[in-house]
Design a protein around this motif. Structure first.
Motif, PDB file in Angstrom:
ATOM      1  N   LEU A  87     -19.167  29.509  40.231  1.00 34.55           N
ATOM      2  CA  LEU A  87     -18.233  28.897  39.289  1.00 34.55           C
ATOM      3  C   LEU A  87     -17.366  29.974  38.646  1.00 34.55           C
ATOM      4  O   LEU A  87     -16.141  29.826  38.545  1.00 34.55           O
ATOM      5  CB  LEU A  87     -18.991  28.121  38.216  1.00 34.55           C
ATOM      6  N   THR A  88     -17.993  31.058  38.215  1.00 38.22           N
ATOM      7  CA  THR A  88     -17.252  32.165  37.609  1.00 38.22           C
ATOM      8  C   THR A  88     -16.264  32.755  38.605  1.00 38.22           C
ATOM      9  O   THR A  88     -15.086  32.991  38.278  1.00 38.22           O
ATOM     10  CB  THR A  88     -18.227  33.253  37.129  1.00 38.22           C
ATOM     11  N   LEU A 119     -18.225  21.473  42.512  1.00 39.36           N
ATOM     12  CA  LEU A 119     -17.888  22.779  41.948  1.00 39.36           C
ATOM     13  C   LEU A 119     -16.423  22.846  41.546  1.00 39.36           C
ATOM     14  O   LEU A 119     -16.084  23.284  40.439  1.00 39.36           O
ATOM     15  CB  LEU A 119     -18.211  23.884  42.967  1.00 39.36           C
ATOM     16  N   VAL A 120     -15.537  22.415  42.427  1.00 39.06           N
ATOM     17  CA  VAL A 120     -14.099  22.462  42.137  1.00 39.06           C
ATOM     18  C   VAL A 120     -13.767  21.537  40.971  1.00 39.06           C
ATOM     19  O   VAL A 120     -12.992  21.890  40.074  1.00 39.06           O
ATOM     20  CB  VAL A 120     -13.280  22.095  43.385  1.00 39.06           C
ATOM     21  N   GLY A 121     -14.363  20.336  40.971  1.00 43.27           N
ATOM     22  CA  GLY A 121     -14.098  19.415  39.879  1.00 43.27           C
ATOM     23  C   GLY A 121     -14.510  19.994  38.536  1.00 43.27           C
ATOM     24  O   GLY A 121     -13.787  19.857  37.537  1.00 43.27           O
ATOM     25  N   PHE A 122     -15.664  20.659  38.493  1.00 41.53           N
ATOM     26  CA  PHE A 122     -16.121  21.259  37.233  1.00 41.53           C
ATOM     27  C   PHE A 122     -15.216  22.416  36.832  1.00 41.53           C
ATOM     28  O   PHE A 122     -14.846  22.554  35.652  1.00 41.53           O
ATOM     29  CB  PHE A 122     -17.571  21.714  37.371  1.00 41.53           C
ATOM     30  N   ALA A 123     -14.837  23.247  37.803  1.00 42.36           N
ATOM     31  CA  ALA A 123     -13.923  24.350  37.494  1.00 42.36           C
ATOM     32  C   ALA A 123     -12.618  23.820  36.921  1.00 42.36           C
ATOM     33  O   ALA A 123     -12.077  24.366  35.945  1.00 42.36           O
ATOM     34  CB  ALA A 123     -13.667  25.182  38.751  1.00 42.36           C
ATOM     35  N   CYS A 124     -12.099  22.749  37.497  1.00 39.37           N
ATOM     36  CA  CYS A 124     -10.838  22.186  37.010  1.00 39.37           C
ATOM     37  C   CYS A 124     -11.005  21.495  35.657  1.00 39.37           C
ATOM     38  O   CYS A 124     -10.052  21.401  34.887  1.00 39.37           O
ATOM     39  CB  CYS A 124     -10.274  21.211  38.045  1.00 39.37           C
ATOM     40  N   ALA A 125     -12.201  21.021  35.369  1.00 40.09           N
ATOM     41  CA  ALA A 125     -12.456  20.405  34.063  1.00 40.09           C
ATOM     42  C   ALA A 125     -12.379  21.425  32.938  1.00 40.09           C
ATOM     43  O   ALA A 125     -11.990  21.093  31.806  1.00 40.09           O
ATOM     44  CB  ALA A 125     -13.822  19.737  34.058  1.00 40.09           C
ATOM     45  N   ILE A 126     -12.733  22.677  33.237  1.00 38.70           N
ATOM     46  CA  ILE A 126     -12.795  23.693  32.181  1.00 38.70           C
ATOM     47  C   ILE A 126     -11.668  24.711  32.259  1.00 38.70           C
ATOM     48  O   ILE A 126     -11.405  25.412  31.283  1.00 38.70           O
ATOM     49  CB  ILE A 126     -14.157  24.424  32.203  1.00 38.70           C
ATOM     50  N   LEU A 127     -10.982  24.809  33.391  1.00 41.36           N
ATOM     51  CA  LEU A 127      -9.911  25.788  33.540  1.00 41.36           C
ATOM     52  C   LEU A 127      -8.726  25.401  32.659  1.00 41.36           C
ATOM     53  O   LEU A 127      -8.160  24.316  32.812  1.00 41.36           O
ATOM     54  CB  LEU A 127      -9.471  25.865  34.999  1.00 41.36           C
TER      55      LEU A 127
END
Length: 366
Positions: A81-82, A110-118
């Motif tokens: 994720l990082t 993974l991509v969905g979570f990254a986009c949720a926090i980016l």
């Protein structure tokens, strides 16, 4: 083309299902690209499909950059994720951009979570390449990573803007992965659609063998069912969406015991978990024993595990229940279970005693 809408008001989005759609994805992605370079995140196993997508984008005059991650469940981790967030920031992804998740459930989550926090939330598109992702994880906005304590314990609800499903990409998928996805297909019949379960009994072998009509029908039927449930209970607050977890409480415990090492993949855990949920329901006098037997028989007929022995799990009931105690649905020391009064009659039970579950699991063949 089949078009299904997840109705969430201003955040509604379409799901498009059609063979060959990957090669024609550019026409659907262009409005989201805004003339900017699109980031595509995938894994090593999906490189052939990545080439198809990037060629389609290039032919349409759209630029793209690929981020290729290792395959497997271990990629849903803090480390990756990082890494992914750093790479997306290096590419200059803005809040108004859309990142493409091209792959199975691991990449989508993974991509969905990254986009949720980016940058506190940017857009993303799901292009699922496994049957499991096509009928389940790509729809509904659940995103997460795994931790040592269990599966999907760190995550967020973050809906995609578009889902593109090309059933023909399944032709390159190993049979084991197709079977794993098929478990999530059958789940919809077990929840509230006994006629669809009967369809699966009659057509499951053809679907697994690659019949395109069977695959399209099953994907569209499952996606429509999930879209209705998500629209009714997006954040799993009224109990409706919880029905989609049938088999997952038992299944996640089996996966955790297996160590997420690939020896038991998610769909296999769901199949075994559904069989155990029906067997437990029958043992409690809730479900007709014949229905539990029928569920287990179908899993065996298509080569999926129907319990602990077939899953390779030898752990005690106490150990498996301990995994369950880390379940994210645990509330005030109580874990809701999806049980069944019969095929197509799943319900949420918040009164199950974990000691009873432990005794039941200890009695299962190893």
């Amino acid at each position: 083309m089949t078009r299904i809408t997840v109705d969430l008001g201003t955040r509604s989005y379409p799901i498009l299902i059609e063979a060959g759609l990957l090669a024609r994805a550019a026409e659907h992605l262009a409005p989201l690209a805004r003339g900017r370079t699109m980031a595509i995140v995938t894994d090593e196993n999906v490189r052939p499909h990545l080439a198809t997508l990037q060629a389609a984008l290039a032919d349409a005059g759209l630029a793209s950059e690929a981020i290729v991650l290792p395959p497997g469940e271990t990629t849903k981790s803090w480390t990756h994720l990082t890494e992914l967030c750093d790479r997306l920031l290096q590419l200059g992804v803005e809040r108004g951009d859309h990142v493409v998740a091209l792959g199975g459930g691991v990449i989508g989550d993974l991509v969905g979570f990254a986009c949720a926090i980016l940058k506190r939330g940017c857009g993303f598109v799901q292009i699922p390449t496994t049957l499991l992702a096509q009928v389940d994880s790509s729809v509904g906005g659940k995103t997460a990573i795994n931790t040592r304590a269990g599966k999907n314990l760190i995550g967020a609800f973050h809906q995609p803007s578009l889902v593109l499903i090309d059933p023909s990409v399944l032709d390159t998928l190993p049979l084991r992965e197709v079977r794993a996805g098929y478990a999530e297909v059958v789940k919809y019949g077990l929840i509230d659609d006994p006629a669809f379960f009967a369809w699966c009994e009659a057509n499951g072998a053809a679907l697994l063998a690659g019949d395109p009509d069977a695959r399209h029908y099953a994907i569209a039927h499952a996606v429509a069912a999930k879209a209705r449930i998500v629209a009714a209970d997006e954040h799993e607050t009224n109990g409706t969406r919880a029905l989609l977890n049938l088999g997952h409480t038992f299944g996640h415990a089996l996966e955790a015991e297996a160590g997420f090492d690939g020896s038991l993949i998610h769909g296999e855990g769901v199949a075994a978990g559904c069989a155990l949920a029906f067997a437990f329901s029958a043992a409690q006098g809730i479900c007709p024993p014949g229905d539990a037997t029928r569920v287990a028989a179908h899993w065996r007929a298509v080569g999926l595990p129907d319990g602990l022995a077939a899953s390779g799990i030898t752990a005690s009931g106490a150990r498996l229940v301990d995994h369950m105690r880390h379940d994210k649905k645990m509330a005030a020391g109580t874990l809701p279970f999806l049980l069944a009064r019969g095929i197509g009659q799943t319900y949420l039970d918040k009164t199950v005693d974990l000691a009873t579950v432990e005794t039941f699991l200890d009695a299962q063949p190893r």
